[in-house]
Design a protein around this motif. Structure first.
Motif, PDB file in Angstrom:
ATOM      1  N   THR A  56      74.917  18.786  19.888  1.00 21.20           N
ATOM      2  CA  THR A  56      75.122  20.030  19.217  1.00 21.20           C
ATOM      3  C   THR A  56      74.543  21.172  19.977  1.00 21.20           C
ATOM      4  O   THR A  56      75.140  22.227  20.381  1.00 21.20           O
ATOM      5  N   ILE A  57      73.307  20.859  20.589  1.00 22.69           N
ATOM      6  CA  ILE A  57      72.491  22.006  21.184  1.00 22.69           C
ATOM      7  C   ILE A  57      72.994  22.351  22.746  1.00 22.69           C
ATOM      8  O   ILE A  57      72.519  23.208  23.153  1.00 22.69           O
ATOM      9  N   SER A  58      73.441  21.225  23.064  1.00 21.72           N
ATOM     10  CA  SER A  58      73.827  21.484  24.615  1.00 21.72           C
ATOM     11  C   SER A  58      75.395  21.553  24.596  1.00 21.72           C
ATOM     12  O   SER A  58      76.179  21.434  25.468  1.00 21.72           O
ATOM     13  N   GLU A  59      76.422  21.741  23.282  1.00 23.83           N
ATOM     14  CA  GLU A  59      77.733  22.130  23.412  1.00 23.83           C
ATOM     15  C   GLU A  59      78.434  20.824  23.799  1.00 23.83           C
ATOM     16  O   GLU A  59      79.346  21.115  24.828  1.00 23.83           O
ATOM     17  N   GLY A  60      78.054  19.796  23.404  1.00 27.75           N
ATOM     18  CA  GLY A  60      78.418  18.641  24.287  1.00 27.75           C
ATOM     19  C   GLY A  60      79.556  17.811  23.323  1.00 27.75           C
ATOM     20  O   GLY A  60      79.821  17.863  22.230  1.00 27.75           O
ATOM     21  N   VAL A  61      79.872  16.673  23.929  1.00 30.10           N
ATOM     22  CA  VAL A  61      80.653  15.496  23.348  1.00 30.10           C
ATOM     23  C   VAL A  61      79.836  14.201  23.284  1.00 30.10           C
ATOM     24  O   VAL A  61      79.154  13.957  24.308  1.00 30.10           O
ATOM     25  N   VAL A  62      79.999  13.444  22.483  1.00 29.14           N
ATOM     26  CA  VAL A  62      79.344  12.090  22.365  1.00 29.14           C
ATOM     27  C   VAL A  62      80.502  11.093  22.612  1.00 29.14           C
ATOM     28  O   VAL A  62      81.433  10.957  22.046  1.00 29.14           O
TER      29      VAL A  62
END
Length: 297
Positions: A151-157
């Motif tokens: 969320t805070i690194s604007e990422g994907v899991v």
């Protein structure tokens, strides 16, 4: 004689495999600090826990600086669950997002997810070092850490075992089937279309050192029913109803039987598998249709 006032914690009948991992693909060039991921007070939206860089545990300054390439430990307040997070550059991990972004696999993905994949800067792999023997709190903590970082690194899991990429808001269900665990958070049901019919199969039971499931010889119309059927079984298993050879599932009129499966060695690559077999002289299509009729009546 008076019993001892303590006992072993109740477990669901399974643990968490060392092979269960999630990968967080971060699109920001500067990562958050480790205390933004987890801290004792859960301040700033972080998870409640303790987090330190491995090898530099006593250097307090590193806690509030952006995370660097290296390894980190994250633990629950009671230390029953300890996670390890290894942060790598995209290049060191050998990750090329264009392979997926330009493939047919990405055609039906959320455009935001594909954009974030393409913008990947760093990769963090999250694994279990140890876990709460009751399992469920450990799983929620694990997913929560992955969600927080993504969320805070604007990422994907990336859930490689389930062969899926997820935006952080889709990692953990808000409409949970059960307060303790929702199989959809950990299990994926997939379909393999072959010349002799469709194979429906689970991916994710291996995260708990349990066999996967497959149903063979299906037709296209069976896919929604098979998805619901296998996810229902997965939910029961993850609530502690562990499958054994010979167990029965489905409509009482035409029960599937759990038998040894996974005979397609190239496909399963040695994983333990239960094949669910319909009654003799009945097709899996007929058995699934009867189960649906029974559950909806």
């Amino acid at each position: 004689m008076r019993a001892w006032p303590f006992s072993k914690p109740k477990t669901p009948g399974f643990g968490i495999s060392k092979g269960y991992y999630l990968t967080i693909l971060s699109s920001r060039s500067v990562l958050p600090s480790i205390v933004e991921i987890a801290n004792p007070g859960g301040t700033g939206g972080a998870a409640v826990g303790m987090a330190v860089p491995l090898g530099n545990e006593t250097d307090k300054a590193l806690l509030t600086q952006p995370m660097r390439i290296g390894s980190y430990a994250i633990a629950t307040p009671d230390r029953k669950t300890v996670l390890k997070m290894v942060v790598l550059s995209k290049e060191d991990a050998g990750f090329d997002p264009e392979w997926y972004a330009q493939s047919v696999l990405a055609e039906h993905e959320d455009p935001e997810l594909v954009a974030r994949l393409r913008a990947t800067w760093t990769i963090a792999q999250l694994t279990f070092e140890s876990h709460d023997p009751t399992v469920y709190p450990a799983l929620d903590f694990f997913l929560g850490i992955a969600i927080r970082l993504a969320t805070i690194s604007e990422g994907v899991v990336a859930d490689s075992i389930c062969e899926r990429y997820l935006l952080p808001e889709n990692v953990m269900r808000t409409d949970r089937i059960d307060a303790l665990i929702d199989a959809r958070d950990h299990i994926e049901i997939k379909f393999d279309r072959r010349s002799d019919g469709i194979r429906a199969y689970s991916l994710g039971m291996q995260k708990f050192a349990l066999p996967e499931y497959e149903i063979l010889n299906l037709i296209e119309e069976d896919c929604p029913r098979a998805h619901r059927f296998l996810m229902t079984i997965s939910q029961h298993v993850l609530r502690g109803d562990i499958t054994k050879l010979g167990d029965k599932f489905g409509s009482y009129k035409c029960l599937f039987t759990a038998a040894d499966g996974g005979f397609d060695k190239k496909f399963w690559q040695g994983l333990p598998v239960f094949e669910l077999l319909p009654p003799t002289r009945m097709t899996p299509t007929e058995a699934l249709q009867e189960w649906i009729r029974e559950t909806e009546s």
